[in-house]
Design a protein around this motif. Sequence first.
Motif, PDB file in Angstrom:
ATOM      1  N   LEU A 122       0.848  -1.199   0.000  1.00 31.68           N
ATOM      2  CA  LEU A 122       0.000   0.000   0.000  1.00 31.68           C
ATOM      3  C   LEU A 122       0.877   1.240   0.000  1.00 31.68           C
ATOM      4  CD1 LEU A 122      -2.291  -1.227   2.952  1.00 31.68           C
ATOM      5  CD2 LEU A 122      -2.755  -1.484   0.496  1.00 31.68           C
ATOM      6  N   PHE A 123       0.801   2.013  -1.090  1.00 29.81           N
ATOM      7  CA  PHE A 123       1.603   3.239  -1.185  1.00 29.81           C
ATOM      8  C   PHE A 123       0.723   4.464  -0.937  1.00 29.81           C
ATOM      9  CE2 PHE A 123       5.254   1.992  -4.333  1.00 29.81           C
ATOM     10  CZ  PHE A 123       5.515   0.857  -3.601  1.00 29.81           C
ATOM     11  N   ALA A 124       1.176   5.346  -0.099  1.00 32.80           N
ATOM     12  CA  ALA A 124       0.562   6.677   0.013  1.00 32.80           C
ATOM     13  C   ALA A 124       1.586   7.582   0.681  1.00 32.80           C
ATOM     14  CB  ALA A 124      -0.733   6.637   0.807  1.00 32.80           C
ATOM     15  N   ARG A 125       1.344   8.904   0.613  1.00 33.75           N
ATOM     16  CA  ARG A 125       2.329   9.832   1.154  1.00 33.75           C
ATOM     17  C   ARG A 125       2.455   9.733   2.672  1.00 33.75           C
ATOM     18  NH1 ARG A 125       2.190  15.595  -2.171  1.00 33.75           N
ATOM     19  NH2 ARG A 125       2.026  14.595  -4.196  1.00 33.75           N
ATOM     20  N   SER A 126       1.320   9.763   3.350  1.00 31.94           N
ATOM     21  CA  SER A 126       1.401   9.789   4.812  1.00 31.94           C
ATOM     22  C   SER A 126       1.129   8.396   5.355  1.00 31.94           C
ATOM     23  CB  SER A 126       0.394  10.781   5.383  1.00 31.94           C
ATOM     24  OG  SER A 126      -0.895  10.255   5.258  1.00 31.94           O
ATOM     25  N   SER A 127       1.752   8.077   6.467  1.00 32.92           N
ATOM     26  CA  SER A 127       1.699   6.711   6.961  1.00 32.92           C
ATOM     27  C   SER A 127       0.506   6.450   7.877  1.00 32.92           C
ATOM     28  CB  SER A 127       2.996   6.384   7.701  1.00 32.92           C
ATOM     29  OG  SER A 127       3.140   7.283   8.790  1.00 32.92           O
ATOM     30  N   ALA A 128      -0.078   7.510   8.420  1.00 39.63           N
ATOM     31  CA  ALA A 128      -1.080   7.304   9.472  1.00 39.63           C
ATOM     32  C   ALA A 128      -2.203   6.379   9.006  1.00 39.63           C
ATOM     33  CB  ALA A 128      -1.656   8.650   9.924  1.00 39.63           C
ATOM     34  N   TYR A 129      -2.864   6.765   7.906  1.00 40.46           N
ATOM     35  CA  TYR A 129      -3.974   5.951   7.432  1.00 40.46           C
ATOM     36  C   TYR A 129      -3.496   4.574   6.973  1.00 40.46           C
ATOM     37  CZ  TYR A 129      -7.514   4.160   4.360  1.00 40.46           C
ATOM     38  OH  TYR A 129      -8.405   3.328   3.748  1.00 40.46           O
ATOM     39  N   LEU A 130      -2.367   4.536   6.294  1.00 42.11           N
ATOM     40  CA  LEU A 130      -1.843   3.270   5.768  1.00 42.11           C
ATOM     41  C   LEU A 130      -1.651   2.237   6.864  1.00 42.11           C
ATOM     42  CD1 LEU A 130       0.948   3.955   3.123  1.00 42.11           C
ATOM     43  CD2 LEU A 130      -1.466   3.395   2.776  1.00 42.11           C
ATOM     44  N   ASP A 131      -1.089   2.679   7.978  1.00 39.39           N
ATOM     45  CA  ASP A 131      -0.796   1.737   9.054  1.00 39.39           C
ATOM     46  C   ASP A 131      -2.077   1.099   9.585  1.00 39.39           C
ATOM     47  OD1 ASP A 131       1.926   2.157   8.860  1.00 39.39           O
ATOM     48  OD2 ASP A 131       1.961   3.742  10.381  1.00 39.39           O
ATOM     49  N   ASP A 132      -3.088   1.916   9.791  1.00 44.49           N
ATOM     50  CA  ASP A 132      -4.364   1.377  10.271  1.00 44.49           C
ATOM     51  C   ASP A 132      -4.937   0.368   9.280  1.00 44.49           C
ATOM     52  OD1 ASP A 132      -4.157   2.997  12.443  1.00 44.49           O
ATOM     53  OD2 ASP A 132      -5.697   4.443  11.824  1.00 44.49           O
ATOM     54  N   LEU A 133      -4.922   0.740   7.987  1.00 44.38           N
ATOM     55  CA  LEU A 133      -5.491  -0.155   6.983  1.00 44.38           C
ATOM     56  C   LEU A 133      -4.712  -1.470   6.923  1.00 44.38           C
ATOM     57  CD1 LEU A 133      -7.494  -0.694   4.697  1.00 44.38           C
ATOM     58  CD2 LEU A 133      -5.914   0.466   3.136  1.00 44.38           C
ATOM     59  N   ALA A 134      -3.375  -1.360   6.924  1.00 41.29           N
ATOM     60  CA  ALA A 134      -2.551  -2.565   6.836  1.00 41.29           C
ATOM     61  C   ALA A 134      -2.815  -3.463   8.044  1.00 41.29           C
ATOM     62  CB  ALA A 134      -1.072  -2.191   6.747  1.00 41.29           C
ATOM     63  N   ALA A 135      -2.922  -2.852   9.211  1.00 46.19           N
ATOM     64  CA  ALA A 135      -3.185  -3.650  10.415  1.00 46.19           C
ATOM     65  C   ALA A 135      -4.523  -4.370  10.274  1.00 46.19           C
ATOM     66  CB  ALA A 135      -3.186  -2.739  11.646  1.00 46.19           C
ATOM     67  N   ASP A 136      -5.496  -3.661   9.734  1.00 43.09           N
ATOM     68  CA  ASP A 136      -6.817  -4.246   9.569  1.00 43.09           C
ATOM     69  C   ASP A 136      -6.809  -5.392   8.555  1.00 43.09           C
ATOM     70  OD1 ASP A 136      -9.601  -4.318  10.073  1.00 43.09           O
ATOM     71  OD2 ASP A 136      -9.956  -3.245   8.198  1.00 43.09           O
ATOM     72  N   LEU A 137      -6.006  -5.251   7.506  1.00 35.80           N
ATOM     73  CA  LEU A 137      -5.999  -6.253   6.431  1.00 35.80           C
ATOM     74  C   LEU A 137      -5.164  -7.474   6.789  1.00 35.80           C
ATOM     75  CD1 LEU A 137      -5.650  -3.902   3.316  1.00 35.80           C
ATOM     76  CD2 LEU A 137      -7.670  -5.195   4.018  1.00 35.80           C
ATOM     77  N   GLY A 138      -4.252  -7.357   7.743  1.00 38.05           N
ATOM     78  CA  GLY A 138      -3.494  -8.524   8.184  1.00 38.05           C
ATOM     79  C   GLY A 138      -2.156  -8.675   7.496  1.00 38.05           C
ATOM     80  N   GLU A 139      -1.612  -9.846   7.581  1.00 38.39           N
ATOM     81  CA  GLU A 139      -0.198 -10.031   7.216  1.00 38.39           C
ATOM     82  C   GLU A 139       0.064  -9.977   5.719  1.00 38.39           C
ATOM     83  OE1 GLU A 139      -0.265 -14.922   7.527  1.00 38.39           O
ATOM     84  OE2 GLU A 139       0.722 -13.724   9.072  1.00 38.39           O
TER      85      GLU A 139
END
Lengths: 232, 232, 232, 232
Positions: D31-48
């Motif tokens: 998942l690429f995006a400029r800021s990490s805040a939203y990405l981290d939450d989404l990645a955590a939600d989607l799993g490994e």
Amino acid sequence: MTHTAVIAGVGPGLGESLARRFVEEGCSVGLFARSSAYLDDLAADLGERALAVPTDVSDQAQVARGFAEVREAFGPVDVLVNHASAAPWRGTLDISGEAFREALAVGAEGALYCSQEAVRDMLDGEGGTVVFTGATTSRRGREGAIGFSAAKFAARGMAESMARELGPEGIHVAHVVIDGQILTPGAREQGDRRTETFLDPDEIAREYWHLIEQDRSTWTLELDLRPHVESF
Amino acid sequence: MTHTAVIAGVGPGLGESLARRFVEEGCSVGLFARSSAYLDDLAADLGERALAVPTDVSDQAQVARGFAEVREAFGPVDVLVNHASAAPWRGTLDISGEAFREALAVGAEGALYCSQEAVRDMLDGEGGTVVFTGATTSRRGREGAIGFSAAKFAARGMAESMARELGPEGIHVAHVVIDGQILTPGAREQGDRRTETFLDPDEIAREYWHLIEQDRSTWTLELDLRPHVESF
Amino acid sequence: MTHTAVIAGVGPGLGESLARRFVEEGCSVGLFARSSAYLDDLAADLGERALAVPTDVSDQAQVARGFAEVREAFGPVDVLVNHASAAPWRGTLDISGEAFREALAVGAEGALYCSQEAVRDMLDGEGGTVVFTGATTSRRGREGAIGFSAAKFAARGMAESMARELGPEGIHVAHVVIDGQILTPGAREQGDRRTETFLDPDEIAREYWHLIEQDRSTWTLELDLRPHVESF
Amino acid sequence: MTHTAVIAGVGPGLGESLARRFVEEGCSVGLFARSSAYLDDLAADLGERALAVPTDVSDQAQVARGFAEVREAFGPVDVLVNHASAAPWRGTLDISGEAFREALAVGAEGALYCSQEAVRDMLDGEGGTVVFTGATTSRRGREGAIGFSAAKFAARGMAESMARELGPEGIHVAHVVIDGQILTPGAREQGDRRTETFLDPDEIAREYWHLIEQDRSTWTLELDLRPHVESF
């Protein structure tokens, strides 16, 4: 949801693949073509959910009778594929007036008659899908094929007009641009290498089915399909 | 170089402006339309280089006779404008089969018959120009106007097909997309403000003439024209 | 009416023909190009109504200075031709990031900077004309030319956006699709037969001039030009 | 077959729906995006099988590092979605040079950098799929949005160029024209009636997945999607 489909212009190529796929997906299918010989064999092969309906789509009365037969057998129509074509590969001076008129009669007028019958059923019911089979020539007038160019452009204009008019009524109108040669049963047997350059009609049928199943929040008007090696 | 032109589909709007302009540029002009009343007045007004030729362009035999008359009066034809249109503003279910067929007969079949006659003259001579009058609807199928959409798309497909086939033979085929309302004599009298939103038919005629005069190293296939205030 | 024009991206091909034509029509012309050597010779040849303005159009400050020079010499600008291009003929993996960025910087960003300067003058005055030089690749992404495809599409999108925004303000924005090879001075000397396959730059310049002179009731957004023998 | 995908430009709308769908289908996703805040939450939600990779796609070095991270975690990339966009809704004179350059940097240059990384993996492997997210404005330059028009047209030109170049190499390049507003989580809660006018992002994601699964005898270059009630 089960569907009742009419495929207008069934032959041993893509028309047959569409019919087979639609039956596999649980549809009942009315098969329209001018001559009955091939239709009867195909209908017999497809079983009781297929009906052979010998119909010249350029004859408005025959189209009305054909739809009546399908409705009597299977109920109202909610899927239509305008697939018939009769276009000689002739240039401006070579084409006869008669051949040009027939190209328009089958490709455009026939599509209107079938669409009018099907759309009435769809408006009385819960909507439906109308798919037009287009070609490269639907978007790029081809030299030496003025009748085909006229008929294919006309059908594309009809598809766009109908999509804008009927989308809000719950009727999905789509136009498929088939860009390349469709694999024939004969070509399939010539082996792997040759077939790379053709479109597989069963895969085209899968794409038509995908259009029928699209959610109405994401309807496609125009779908282009071509082999990965096609120059375009 | 003097030209002999046929304008197929002459009425009091753009057709008349084309005729007037062509005569001013030194052309002889055959004026085709279904009814003779208006044609006769216009031809009388334009003088000896204009000929009224009452012709239903959807009738191949009438077209042949019409061209024969023009050739006899002025010599071989080297400019043709396919300008006739007969398209009701009706939607998918509202249009009758007859009205739809007439839209195609006038807009597409008539254009073929006229083009065949003119192109034969052009190939025997030193080339020439065929211009199709199109509309916004030639490129964007319009809801509620399925016959007009089919006919205008068909004519555009024909123009593209002919351009590719006949360009190398020295025949320039062009398609003009008129995007907006054409100023009528009545509207012209309503004054300056209103007229901003219309296309001036005399200016459209100037654009057609420009296409006829293009050098063959820089031919245009499609020319779009619209008022500067048009939303598009 | 006399015009002050800027041609952004002048070289010995079409740029020179445009400059020559505009001067012949009575315009004053500012000639923009990166290097001054060729510009100086051309300006000297064209006389006092031409001004050489060495300018890298991808540099916003240089563009501002260039327009200031033109305004000081000739007054406000009312004709702009966005003609600069710097696009390597390279495919997806072969193009460097730098070369791709330069293609966009010259073809799209430079066109913005020039347009902003010119449009300000036009809005203060009585309108004007902005013409973008496009190519076949403006409408059909070309394999092996990803930077050229990106830049030419971008410029076409800009032209359409500007046309819709600025037309009602009296500014005519047009995009010319040059479909084929332009005759070079060298090719011209190879004789008649070869030249049939090229566009004559003097004729292209005549077409640009025609766009500038169009009445605002019949403005063209997109003009395609090609030799009569071109395959397309 | 399992896939490794990169979605360049992930946010709470369509980007998230794509990520979710791809993971459901068994893909690993960067998942690429400029800021990490939203990405981290989404990645955590989607799993490994999801990896947050804060990346400014307009920075070629960051893109290289991002792809290296994805490869290290999941192996070579065979699906890329060029989904990033940064285009202010401003007209010709209102847009700053900086904002225009950023629109191109994110929408076109970023798509190049990502495509170069992904295509290298695909050529080394067994092909793959690159999808560009387009908009109505990709095909019709929009007044008052010159930067968006330039960037969206540029990306479409790139998609066409790449499709022609890379199709024969087994890489499917497609361009999706999203015609309408995408339903936001907020709008979804406003109830049924309103949502009729929006595209459902989960359904768009289903369409992207369909493109990824198309047989290579029937690849689509351009897929338009719109709500059934959309005016277009």
